[in-house]
Design a protein around this motif. Structure first.
Motif, PDB file in Angstrom:
ATOM      1  N   ASP A  59      -7.154  -0.372   2.514  1.00 54.46           N
ATOM      2  CA  ASP A  59      -5.969  -0.529   3.352  1.00 54.46           C
ATOM      3  C   ASP A  59      -5.101   0.720   3.200  1.00 54.46           C
ATOM      4  O   ASP A  59      -5.458   1.655   2.473  1.00 54.46           O
ATOM      5  CB  ASP A  59      -5.219  -1.824   3.024  1.00 54.46           C
ATOM      6  N   GLU A  60      -3.965   0.765   3.864  1.00 55.92           N
ATOM      7  CA  GLU A  60      -3.125   1.960   3.845  1.00 55.92           C
ATOM      8  C   GLU A  60      -2.437   2.197   2.505  1.00 55.92           C
ATOM      9  O   GLU A  60      -1.795   3.218   2.313  1.00 55.92           O
ATOM     10  CB  GLU A  60      -2.095   1.916   4.978  1.00 55.92           C
ATOM     11  N   CYS A  61      -2.584   1.248   1.573  1.00 54.49           N
ATOM     12  CA  CYS A  61      -2.066   1.437   0.214  1.00 54.49           C
ATOM     13  C   CYS A  61      -3.208   1.700  -0.753  1.00 54.49           C
ATOM     14  O   CYS A  61      -3.079   1.483  -1.957  1.00 54.49           O
ATOM     15  CB  CYS A  61      -1.230   0.232  -0.206  1.00 54.49           C
ATOM     16  N   LEU A  62      -4.352   2.153  -0.220  1.00 53.63           N
ATOM     17  CA  LEU A  62      -5.517   2.567  -0.992  1.00 53.63           C
ATOM     18  C   LEU A  62      -6.160   1.434  -1.796  1.00 53.63           C
ATOM     19  O   LEU A  62      -6.891   1.675  -2.741  1.00 53.63           O
ATOM     20  CB  LEU A  62      -5.166   3.752  -1.918  1.00 53.63           C
ATOM     21  N   ARG A  63      -5.868   0.186  -1.387  1.00 56.08           N
ATOM     22  CA  ARG A  63      -6.457  -0.970  -2.068  1.00 56.08           C
ATOM     23  C   ARG A  63      -7.781  -1.346  -1.436  1.00 56.08           C
ATOM     24  O   ARG A  63      -7.924  -1.333  -0.210  1.00 56.08           O
ATOM     25  CB  ARG A  63      -5.526  -2.187  -1.964  1.00 56.08           C
ATOM     26  N   LEU A  64      -8.733  -1.703  -2.295  1.00 62.29           N
ATOM     27  CA  LEU A  64     -10.008  -2.211  -1.819  1.00 62.29           C
ATOM     28  C   LEU A  64      -9.783  -3.600  -1.261  1.00 62.29           C
ATOM     29  O   LEU A  64      -9.186  -4.451  -1.919  1.00 62.29           O
ATOM     30  CB  LEU A  64     -11.010  -2.276  -2.976  1.00 62.29           C
ATOM     31  N   ALA A 126      -1.702   6.422  -5.523  1.00 63.68           N
ATOM     32  CA  ALA A 126      -2.325   5.193  -6.038  1.00 63.68           C
ATOM     33  C   ALA A 126      -1.602   4.718  -7.299  1.00 63.68           C
ATOM     34  O   ALA A 126      -1.414   3.507  -7.502  1.00 63.68           O
ATOM     35  CB  ALA A 126      -3.809   5.430  -6.313  1.00 63.68           C
ATOM     36  N   GLY A 127      -1.179   5.652  -8.151  1.00 67.99           N
ATOM     37  CA  GLY A 127      -0.414   5.286  -9.349  1.00 67.99           C
ATOM     38  C   GLY A 127       0.919   4.644  -9.000  1.00 67.99           C
ATOM     39  O   GLY A 127       1.334   3.662  -9.623  1.00 67.99           O
ATOM     40  N   LEU A 128       1.602   5.189  -7.995  1.00 69.51           N
ATOM     41  CA  LEU A 128       2.874   4.595  -7.552  1.00 69.51           C
ATOM     42  C   LEU A 128       2.645   3.194  -6.977  1.00 69.51           C
ATOM     43  O   LEU A 128       3.424   2.269  -7.229  1.00 69.51           O
ATOM     44  CB  LEU A 128       3.541   5.497  -6.503  1.00 69.51           C
ATOM     45  N   PRO A 141       3.318   1.812   2.272  1.00 73.10           N
ATOM     46  CA  PRO A 141       2.469   2.974   2.603  1.00 73.10           C
ATOM     47  C   PRO A 141       3.301   4.229   2.860  1.00 73.10           C
ATOM     48  O   PRO A 141       4.423   4.152   3.351  1.00 73.10           O
ATOM     49  CB  PRO A 141       1.750   2.544   3.890  1.00 73.10           C
ATOM     50  N   ALA A 142       2.741   5.378   2.532  1.00 72.21           N
ATOM     51  CA  ALA A 142       3.403   6.650   2.827  1.00 72.21           C
ATOM     52  C   ALA A 142       3.559   6.776   4.339  1.00 72.21           C
ATOM     53  O   ALA A 142       2.659   6.390   5.091  1.00 72.21           O
ATOM     54  CB  ALA A 142       2.564   7.808   2.280  1.00 72.21           C
ATOM     55  N   PRO A 143       4.685   7.277   4.806  1.00 70.84           N
ATOM     56  CA  PRO A 143       4.892   7.399   6.254  1.00 70.84           C
ATOM     57  C   PRO A 143       3.835   8.303   6.890  1.00 70.84           C
ATOM     58  O   PRO A 143       3.510   9.361   6.349  1.00 70.84           O
ATOM     59  CB  PRO A 143       6.283   8.027   6.385  1.00 70.84           C
ATOM     60  N   ARG A 144       3.327   7.906   8.021  1.00 64.22           N
ATOM     61  CA  ARG A 144       2.307   8.707   8.703  1.00 64.22           C
ATOM     62  C   ARG A 144       2.848  10.076   9.112  1.00 64.22           C
ATOM     63  O   ARG A 144       2.094  11.036   9.247  1.00 64.22           O
ATOM     64  CB  ARG A 144       1.784   7.955   9.925  1.00 64.22           C
ATOM     65  N   SER A 145       4.158  10.186   9.272  1.00 64.50           N
ATOM     66  CA  SER A 145       4.754  11.468   9.653  1.00 64.50           C
ATOM     67  C   SER A 145       4.732  12.479   8.505  1.00 64.50           C
ATOM     68  O   SER A 145       4.980  13.657   8.715  1.00 64.50           O
ATOM     69  CB  SER A 145       6.192  11.260  10.134  1.00 64.50           C
ATOM     70  N   SER A 146       4.403  12.017   7.286  1.00 63.09           N
ATOM     71  CA  SER A 146       4.306  12.937   6.149  1.00 63.09           C
ATOM     72  C   SER A 146       2.864  13.417   6.003  1.00 63.09           C
ATOM     73  O   SER A 146       1.932  12.792   6.508  1.00 63.09           O
ATOM     74  CB  SER A 146       4.758  12.237   4.862  1.00 63.09           C
ATOM     75  N   ALA A 147       2.674  14.525   5.297  1.00 66.72           N
ATOM     76  CA  ALA A 147       1.322  15.062   5.093  1.00 66.72           C
ATOM     77  C   ALA A 147       0.444  14.058   4.355  1.00 66.72           C
ATOM     78  O   ALA A 147      -0.700  13.813   4.746  1.00 66.72           O
ATOM     79  CB  ALA A 147       1.388  16.379   4.327  1.00 66.72           C
ATOM     80  N   LEU A 148       0.972  13.460   3.299  1.00 65.68           N
ATOM     81  CA  LEU A 148       0.188  12.504   2.523  1.00 65.68           C
ATOM     82  C   LEU A 148      -0.073  11.225   3.316  1.00 65.68           C
ATOM     83  O   LEU A 148      -1.180  10.687   3.299  1.00 65.68           O
ATOM     84  CB  LEU A 148       0.899  12.192   1.206  1.00 65.68           C
ATOM     85  N   GLY A 149       0.920  10.764   4.043  1.00 69.07           N
ATOM     86  CA  GLY A 149       0.726   9.574   4.880  1.00 69.07           C
ATOM     87  C   GLY A 149      -0.306   9.815   5.964  1.00 69.07           C
ATOM     88  O   GLY A 149      -1.117   8.940   6.281  1.00 69.07           O
TER      89      GLY A 149
END
Length: 169
Positions: A59-64, A126-128, A141-149
């Motif tokens: 998912d968008e929070c990197l969870r399986l 993922a740590g956060l 989730p990190a905002p899609r407008s950011s590089a990481l998101g």
């Protein structure tokens, strides 16, 4: 070039992954000024990272997503282990539906990102997310407008048929 040992009698040509046959590598490397008389201990080979099919599994929070993992076992590489619903619930009293699977987060190359910076950044994210879950909070989730998101959006929403395929294949 990076020193391989304390004696400094062996060096590694960092990042020299290639498709060249060993004889051709020797020929090309001997063309480099300073390497004309070098003796090579090992030649480069193609490097390919192992990764899961994140668009199918995360998912968008990197969870399986345990349900997606159980139904898309082919999306996991041969090094991943997924327990079936029966084996997860084995020994748990009550209906299997009441069993809560542990939260598993993926980051870095295994999640499908390339590069040191990207791997570190998704690991930090993922740590956060893990810290939020431990506090009983839902990760945001990190905002899609950011590089990481945007990076996480790519690995979780890409077309699974073309996700992380080498460009030359």
């Amino acid at each position: 070039m990076r020193k391989e040992n304390v004696r400094a009698d062996s060096y590694n040509l960092v990042g020299f992954q290639n498709h060249l046959k060993f004889g051709e590598q020797a020929r090309v490397l001997h063309l480099i000024p300073g390497l004309e008389n070098a003796r090579f201990l090992r030649y480069g080979q193609i490097h390919r990272n192992t990764y899961i099919q994140a668009p199918l599994l995360l998912d968008e929070c990197l969870r399986l997503n345990p349900c997606a993992a159980a139904t898309n076992k082919a999306a996991l590489n041969k090094n991943a282990v997924i327990l079936s619903d029966r084996s997860v619930a084995k020994g748990v009293e009550g209906p299997a539906s009441s069993f809560r699977a542990p939260t598993i987060l993926f980051a870095g190359q295994l999640a499908g990102v390339e590069g040191y910076t990207e791997s570190i950044a998704t690991g930090l994210l993922a740590g956060l997310y893990a810290a939020a879950l431990v506090r009983g909070e839902e990760p945001i989730p990190a905002p899609r407008s950011s590089a990481l998101g945007s990076l996480v959006h790519y690995i979780t929403h890409a077309d699974p048929k073309t996700f992380n395929r080498p460009h030359h294949l």
